[in-house]
Design a protein around this motif. Sequence first.
Motif, short mmCIF file in Angstrom:
data_model
loop_
_atom_site.label_atom_id
_atom_site.label_comp_id
_atom_site.label_asym_id
_atom_site.label_seq_id
_atom_site.Cartn_x
_atom_site.Cartn_y
_atom_site.Cartn_z
N ARG A 125 4.89 2.94 1.68
CA ARG A 125 4.60 1.66 1.79
C ARG A 125 2.74 1.31 1.26
NH1 ARG A 125 6.62 -0.88 7.34
NH2 ARG A 125 8.72 -0.20 7.05
N ARG A 126 1.97 2.47 1.35
CA ARG A 126 0.73 2.02 0.93
C ARG A 126 0.66 1.45 -0.69
NH1 ARG A 126 -3.61 6.74 2.79
NH2 ARG A 126 -2.77 7.16 4.95
N LYS A 135 -4.33 -5.69 2.24
CA LYS A 135 -5.65 -5.00 2.43
C LYS A 135 -6.76 -5.50 1.64
CE LYS A 135 -7.18 0.07 2.18
NZ LYS A 135 -7.69 0.07 3.53
N GLU A 136 -6.59 -5.88 0.29
CA GLU A 136 -7.47 -6.68 -0.31
C GLU A 136 -8.17 -7.61 0.13
OE1 GLU A 136 -5.51 -7.10 -4.23
OE2 GLU A 136 -5.80 -4.91 -4.66
N ALA A 137 -7.40 -8.46 0.91
CA ALA A 137 -7.75 -9.62 1.51
C ALA A 137 -8.87 -9.37 2.77
CB ALA A 137 -6.65 -10.31 2.04
N VAL A 183 -6.20 -1.42 8.13
CA VAL A 183 -7.35 -1.81 8.75
C VAL A 183 -8.62 -0.87 8.70
CG1 VAL A 183 -6.32 -3.50 10.07
CG2 VAL A 183 -6.64 -1.08 11.09
N ASP A 184 -8.30 0.45 7.92
CA ASP A 184 -9.37 1.51 8.11
C ASP A 184 -9.99 1.66 9.30
OD1 ASP A 184 -10.95 3.17 6.74
OD2 ASP A 184 -12.32 1.92 5.95
N ASP A 185 -9.02 2.23 10.22
CA ASP A 185 -9.49 2.65 11.61
C ASP A 185 -8.45 3.71 12.08
OD1 ASP A 185 -10.75 2.46 14.35
OD2 ASP A 185 -10.02 0.33 14.42
#
Length: 334
Positions: A125-126, A135-137, A183-185
């Motif tokens: 899915r990535r 993700k870009e937004a 969300v890089d978390d």
Amino acid sequence: MLNVGVIGCGGMGKDHIKRLTEKIQGAQVVAVSDVFEEGAKEAAKIAGGAKVYTDGKDLINDPDVDAVFIVSPGFAHTESLLQAIEAGKRVFCEKPLATTADDCKKIVEAEVASGKHLIQLGFMRRYDKGYVQVKEALKSGEYGEPLILHCTHRNPEVGTNYNTPMAVHDTAIHEIDTLHWLVDDEYESAQVIMPKVTKYSHSELKDPQIMLLRTKRGICIDVEVFVNCKFGYDINCEVVCEDGAIKMAQPSYPSIRKDAAVSTKIDTDCFVRFKDAYDTEVQNWVECAKDGVINGPTAWDGYLAAVTADALVKAQETGQIEPIHTDEKPEFYK
Ligand code: INS
């Protein structure tokens, strides 16, 4: 040309062999292996003739094999992964990395000790255009911090042996990987709420389920997992931010007017819905081989997914908020 050896020649294995043979640039399948020799022989034909093995170890140690593609059942992954690390060969491994968090940890430790980035995990899915756009937004910073994620993971139906924990291991596992990347978390806790069960389920499967995850930065995620929704393979994701809400685009189909109604098609399975994502992830893995890097999901992501899945399964049983404890991320994966 990257010479690939494929371990596991079931449906998904054959699908990847076809992809590597017909679509992917810069790679060819030179060997296949399966404990069922007949299956391996059939798969070798799809590759236009490849060496046939019944023991994955022999394939891994074949000097003609530059890189290994693991598509065997999840329980067999650990052994092959450890052998490939020992042989110093690059690997693409379909999810899961391994079936227990302990085995995932062993694999991570072996890769770190080898000092080489070798393993890419098949969380496709990535590579899906819809998620990449979201993700870009988010990365642009224009919408502020993400606060809430509303997601659905709906399947039209599942086999009769599919049970309650599989809603985590087989299904939500995709959101577990994709959402923390999005969300890089990292996750902090998990909870599962069980609504009324659909008449299309059975005694071993609570369906639908609402899975709740909280991240370390405090983002709250709800995922509706509904595997007998009947109407389609329906994947949605909306990220509510401080300065806007971003809803993932759906694959584009025409909107059709007929019989006094307007309708748009919904896919019915993951192989169609994520077809392009599968192609892109494999092409990307092949291209990165030239530079000896892995820029997709790693063994560490496989470990995180396993620990998070364990917490969700525990939460299914207890009905409580379960903490998610992971080791400190090694420098190697930063
Ligand atoms: C499948 C696959 C699909 C998911 C299904 C699961 O194995 O991973 O992407 O939607 O629920 O059973």
